[in-house]
Scaffold this active site. Sequence first.
Site, PDB file in Angstrom:
ATOM      1  N   ASN A 236     -34.802  72.142  -0.429  1.00 51.41           N
ATOM      2  CA  ASN A 236     -33.817  72.887  -1.220  1.00 51.41           C
ATOM      3  C   ASN A 236     -34.458  74.101  -1.880  1.00 51.41           C
ATOM      4  OD1 ASN A 236     -32.221  70.798  -0.481  1.00 51.41           O
ATOM      5  ND2 ASN A 236     -32.217  69.785  -2.477  1.00 51.41           N
TER       6      ASN A 236
ATOM      7  N   ASP B 287     -32.825  75.530  -4.489  1.00 54.97           N
ATOM      8  CA  ASP B 287     -32.038  75.700  -5.723  1.00 54.97           C
ATOM      9  C   ASP B 287     -32.829  75.571  -7.026  1.00 54.97           C
ATOM     10  OD1 ASP B 287     -32.328  72.883  -6.027  1.00 54.97           O
ATOM     11  OD2 ASP B 287     -30.389  72.479  -5.079  1.00 54.97           O
TER      12      ASP B 287
ATOM     13  N   HIS C 244     -38.856  75.450   1.981  1.00 54.36           N
ATOM     14  CA  HIS C 244     -37.968  76.508   2.499  1.00 54.36           C
ATOM     15  C   HIS C 244     -37.806  77.663   1.507  1.00 54.36           C
ATOM     16  CE1 HIS C 244     -35.950  73.534   5.551  1.00 54.36           C
ATOM     17  NE2 HIS C 244     -37.145  73.931   5.931  1.00 54.36           N
TER      18      HIS C 244
ATOM     19  N   CYS D 223     -39.952  92.062  -0.935  1.00 54.41           N
ATOM     20  CA  CYS D 223     -39.796  93.402  -0.372  1.00 54.41           C
ATOM     21  C   CYS D 223     -40.093  93.332   1.126  1.00 54.41           C
ATOM     22  CB  CYS D 223     -40.740  94.375  -1.068  1.00 54.41           C
ATOM     23  SG  CYS D 223     -40.755  95.999  -0.284  1.00 54.41           S
TER      24      CYS D 223
ATOM     25  N   CYS E  32     -36.115  97.332  -3.284  1.00 52.86           N
ATOM     26  CA  CYS E  32     -37.345  97.304  -4.076  1.00 52.86           C
ATOM     27  C   CYS E  32     -37.430  98.593  -4.906  1.00 52.86           C
ATOM     28  CB  CYS E  32     -38.532  97.200  -3.113  1.00 52.86           C
ATOM     29  SG  CYS E  32     -40.123  97.409  -3.915  1.00 52.86           S
TER      30      CYS E  32
ATOM     31  N   CYS F 129     -40.596 100.918  -3.724  1.00 50.26           N
ATOM     32  CA  CYS F 129     -40.691 101.688  -2.473  1.00 50.26           C
ATOM     33  C   CYS F 129     -39.331 101.967  -1.838  1.00 50.26           C
ATOM     34  CB  CYS F 129     -41.598 100.959  -1.480  1.00 50.26           C
ATOM     35  SG  CYS F 129     -40.839  99.518  -0.736  1.00 50.26           S
TER      36      CYS F 129
ATOM     37  N   GLY G  17     -30.991  62.523   1.060  1.00 53.61           N
ATOM     38  CA  GLY G  17     -29.986  63.578   1.194  1.00 53.61           C
ATOM     39  C   GLY G  17     -30.305  64.658   2.200  1.00 53.61           C
ATOM     40  N   THR G  18     -30.874  64.270   3.326  1.00 53.09           N
ATOM     41  CA  THR G  18     -31.092  65.263   4.388  1.00 53.09           C
ATOM     42  C   THR G  18     -30.577  64.721   5.713  1.00 53.09           C
ATOM     43  OG1 THR G  18     -32.726  66.581   5.611  1.00 53.09           O
ATOM     44  CG2 THR G  18     -33.534  64.526   4.634  1.00 53.09           C
ATOM     45  N   SER G  19     -29.953  65.617   6.489  1.00 49.70           N
ATOM     46  CA  SER G  19     -29.369  65.182   7.770  1.00 49.70           C
ATOM     47  C   SER G  19     -30.448  65.016   8.834  1.00 49.70           C
ATOM     48  CB  SER G  19     -28.337  66.208   8.243  1.00 49.70           C
ATOM     49  OG  SER G  19     -28.953  67.472   8.421  1.00 49.70           O
TER      50      SER G  19
HETATM   51  C1  BJW Z   1     -25.978  63.073   0.324  1.00 47.23           C
HETATM   52  C2  BJW Z   1     -25.048  63.193  -0.675  1.00 47.23           C
HETATM   53  C3  BJW Z   1     -25.366  62.577  -1.872  1.00 47.23           C
HETATM   54  C4  BJW Z   1     -24.264  64.252   0.976  1.00 47.23           C
HETATM   55  N1  BJW Z   1     -26.525  61.916  -2.007  1.00 47.23           N
HETATM   56  N2  BJW Z   1     -27.110  62.416   0.169  1.00 47.23           N
HETATM   57  C5  BJW Z   1     -35.118  72.972  19.075  1.00 47.23           C
HETATM   58  C6  BJW Z   1     -35.733  71.742  18.837  1.00 47.23           C
HETATM   59  C7  BJW Z   1     -36.525  71.524  17.701  1.00 47.23           C
HETATM   60  C8  BJW Z   1     -36.700  72.531  16.775  1.00 47.23           C
HETATM   61  C9  BJW Z   1     -36.091  73.739  17.016  1.00 47.23           C
HETATM   62  C10 BJW Z   1     -35.319  73.949  18.144  1.00 47.23           C
HETATM   63  N3  BJW Z   1     -34.847  75.204  18.116  1.00 47.23           N
HETATM   64  C11 BJW Z   1     -35.309  75.790  16.988  1.00 47.23           C
HETATM   65  C12 BJW Z   1     -36.065  74.907  16.315  1.00 47.23           C
HETATM   66  C13 BJW Z   1     -36.756  75.123  15.013  1.00 47.23           C
HETATM   67  C14 BJW Z   1     -35.779  75.220  13.856  1.00 47.23           C
HETATM   68  C15 BJW Z   1     -34.840  74.018  13.872  1.00 47.23           C
HETATM   69  O1  BJW Z   1     -35.154  72.956  13.402  1.00 47.23           O
HETATM   70  N4  BJW Z   1     -33.642  74.176  14.386  1.00 47.23           N
HETATM   71  C16 BJW Z   1     -32.719  73.051  14.524  1.00 47.23           C
HETATM   72  C17 BJW Z   1     -31.407  73.356  13.807  1.00 47.23           C
HETATM   73  C18 BJW Z   1     -32.565  72.758  15.989  1.00 47.23           C
HETATM   74  N5  BJW Z   1     -36.597  75.215  12.667  1.00 47.23           N
HETATM   75  C19 BJW Z   1     -37.135  76.337  12.215  1.00 47.23           C
HETATM   76  O2  BJW Z   1     -36.918  77.420  12.732  1.00 47.23           O
HETATM   77  C20 BJW Z   1     -38.099  76.194  11.041  1.00 47.23           C
HETATM   78  N6  BJW Z   1     -39.298  76.885  11.335  1.00 47.23           N
HETATM   79  C21 BJW Z   1     -40.113  76.460  12.308  1.00 47.23           C
HETATM   80  O3  BJW Z   1     -39.927  75.459  12.946  1.00 47.23           O
HETATM   81  O4  BJW Z   1     -41.187  77.301  12.457  1.00 47.23           O
HETATM   82  C22 BJW Z   1     -42.008  77.159  13.620  1.00 47.23           C
HETATM   83  C23 BJW Z   1     -42.777  78.447  13.704  1.00 47.23           C
HETATM   84  C24 BJW Z   1     -44.153  78.395  13.718  1.00 47.23           C
HETATM   85  C25 BJW Z   1     -44.871  79.592  13.812  1.00 47.23           C
HETATM   86  C26 BJW Z   1     -44.202  80.813  13.870  1.00 47.23           C
HETATM   87  C27 BJW Z   1     -42.832  80.845  13.835  1.00 47.23           C
HETATM   88  C28 BJW Z   1     -42.107  79.654  13.755  1.00 47.23           C
HETATM   89  C29 BJW Z   1     -37.495  76.834   9.803  1.00 47.23           C
HETATM   90  C30 BJW Z   1     -36.285  76.109   9.336  1.00 47.23           C
HETATM   91  C31 BJW Z   1     -35.695  76.825   8.145  1.00 47.23           C
HETATM   92  C32 BJW Z   1     -34.396  76.190   7.700  1.00 47.23           C
HETATM   93  N7  BJW Z   1     -33.796  77.019   6.747  1.00 47.23           N
HETATM   94  C33 BJW Z   1     -32.583  76.564   6.073  1.00 47.23           C
HETATM   95  C34 BJW Z   1     -32.100  77.723   5.177  1.00 47.23           C
HETATM   96  C35 BJW Z   1     -33.057  77.840   3.976  1.00 47.23           C
HETATM   97  C36 BJW Z   1     -32.648  78.875   2.996  1.00 47.23           C
HETATM   98  C37 BJW Z   1     -31.309  78.573   2.395  1.00 47.23           C
HETATM   99  O5  BJW Z   1     -31.121  77.572   1.681  1.00 47.23           O
HETATM  100  O6  BJW Z   1     -30.424  79.395   2.627  1.00 47.23           O
HETATM  101  O7  BJW Z   1     -32.863  75.430   5.272  1.00 47.23           O
HETATM  102  S1  BJW Z   1     -31.361  75.976   7.191  1.00 47.23           S
HETATM  103  C38 BJW Z   1     -30.766  74.684   6.132  1.00 47.23           C
HETATM  104  O8  BJW Z   1     -31.023  73.391   6.730  1.00 47.23           O
HETATM  105  C39 BJW Z   1     -31.638  74.758   4.880  1.00 47.23           C
HETATM  106  C40 BJW Z   1     -31.900  73.312   4.583  1.00 47.23           C
HETATM  107  O9  BJW Z   1     -33.044  73.184   3.789  1.00 47.23           O
HETATM  108  C41 BJW Z   1     -32.050  72.730   5.969  1.00 47.23           C
HETATM  109  C42 BJW Z   1     -31.875  71.243   6.017  1.00 47.23           C
HETATM  110  O10 BJW Z   1     -30.588  70.862   5.667  1.00 47.23           O
HETATM  111  P1  BJW Z   1     -30.356  69.527   4.829  1.00 47.23           P
HETATM  112  O11 BJW Z   1     -30.982  69.622   3.517  1.00 47.23           O
HETATM  113  O12 BJW Z   1     -30.716  68.363   5.666  1.00 47.23           O
HETATM  114  O13 BJW Z   1     -28.766  69.607   4.566  1.00 47.23           O
HETATM  115  P2  BJW Z   1     -27.551  69.081   5.482  1.00 47.23           P
HETATM  116  O14 BJW Z   1     -26.335  69.750   5.000  1.00 47.23           O
HETATM  117  O15 BJW Z   1     -27.851  69.193   6.918  1.00 47.23           O
HETATM  118  O16 BJW Z   1     -27.494  67.520   5.191  1.00 47.23           O
HETATM  119  C43 BJW Z   1     -27.136  67.029   3.911  1.00 47.23           C
HETATM  120  C44 BJW Z   1     -27.251  65.520   3.928  1.00 47.23           C
HETATM  121  O17 BJW Z   1     -26.973  65.051   2.610  1.00 47.23           O
HETATM  122  C45 BJW Z   1     -26.275  64.819   4.872  1.00 47.23           C
HETATM  123  O18 BJW Z   1     -26.985  63.857   5.648  1.00 47.23           O
HETATM  124  C46 BJW Z   1     -25.299  64.111   3.932  1.00 47.23           C
HETATM  125  O19 BJW Z   1     -24.823  62.868   4.433  1.00 47.23           O
HETATM  126  C47 BJW Z   1     -26.166  63.894   2.714  1.00 47.23           C
HETATM  127  N8  BJW Z   1     -25.447  63.770   1.460  1.00 47.23           N
HETATM  128  N9  BJW Z   1     -23.960  63.936  -0.176  1.00 47.23           N
HETATM  129  C48 BJW Z   1     -27.349  61.861  -0.907  1.00 47.23           C
HETATM  130  N10 BJW Z   1     -24.486  62.642  -2.895  1.00 47.23           N
END
Ligand code: BJW
Length: 246
Positions: A100, A102, A117, A125, A146, A149, A186-188
């Site tokens: 998160n 936040d 993240h 910048c 910025c 610059c 709380g992560t999918s």
């Molecule tokens: C509750 C609840 C309650 C509800 N109590 N629970 C193919 C295969 C494998 C990997 C890849 C692929 N193609 C691309 C990739 C890599 C890619 C990836 O994983 N993509 C997939 C989607 C396929 N990953 C990346 O690109 C990452 N980087 C990387 O791998 O770098 C490699 C690299 C190396 C060297 C050079 C270059 C690259 C980066 C990932 C960045 C993700 N960014 C985001 C945005 C962040 C900024 C922002 O907030 O705006 O991060 S995307 C978004 O998803 C955000 C979150 O942190 C992230 C995870 O989501 P999260 O937290 O799991 O939320 P939800 O909504 O999915 O789930 C919520 C859950 O809560 C649910 O299960 C509910 O049931 C539950 N819930 N109420 C408890 N009350």
Amino acid sequence: MDLSPLLPLLHRTARVAALTGAGISAESGIPTFRGPEGYWKNHRPEELATPQAFQRDPRLVWEWYDMRRTRIAACAPNAGHATLARWEGRFADFAVITQNVDGLHQRAGSRRVIPIHGHIWEMRCTREETTILDYTTPLPNLPPHCPACGALYRPAVVWFGEALPMEALAECGRILDTCDVLLVIGTSGQVHPASTFPYTVLERGGAVIEINPTETPLSADATVSLRGPAAVVLPAIERELHREPS
Ligand code: BJW
């Protein structure tokens, strides 16, 4: 909810870590990403959370972040965040790895937080890579630039296709290689590399406790999988631990 399987895992355990996702902040009023009420019900992730989207339309991307910043500013940490903050005092070694942006763990009082993240209150910048913290909501001019610059500022968060901060990843590696128990809250489990973290722990014989109201790809593999909201389940675990002699 039967919490008895947890007691042998957490009782007299020194090294505990939590991996959190958007669900832990749901009860604070911050929408998750995926699912019917999620941020992405109207947008595909690639439209908003990629460097390409930002290059194409920085204003659209900044509008989304500005909306989220404004919403987060009006929200407070919930009982789930507060419980994890107290656990720094309960377990000898306790850390929160969070996806998160936040800042609610930090606001709840957690000190050892690894935000893999990035941080929604930080801007970077795009030319000089300098970062600033800015808590203004809503931002007066979108997209922001910025002052030094004139280049565009971007949110200092990690988008799809971008590498996670190296220091944060190294710290995660140390935690995942040594913790006795990892709580996955709380992560999918759809986003790499965080989705692999529980398996690092399981593969070397550590325990994984999942807390989520719905089933995820991890549920079948977790040592214990608890169905329920984090703000209810975490305080319930804490109460159960208090009833046990320490
Ligand atoms: C509750 C609840 C309650 C509800 N109590 N629970 C193919 C295969 C494998 C990997 C890849 C692929 N193609 C691309 C990739 C890599 C890619 C990836 O994983 N993509 C997939 C989607 C396929 N990953 C990346 O690109 C990452 N980087 C990387 O791998 O770098 C490699 C690299 C190396 C060297 C050079 C270059 C690259 C980066 C990932 C960045 C993700 N960014 C985001 C945005 C962040 C900024 C922002 O907030 O705006 O991060 S995307 C978004 O998803 C955000 C979150 O942190 C992230 C995870 O989501 P999260 O937290 O799991 O939320 P939800 O909504 O999915 O789930 C919520 C859950 O809560 C649910 O299960 C509910 O049931 C539950 N819930 N109420 C408890 N009350």
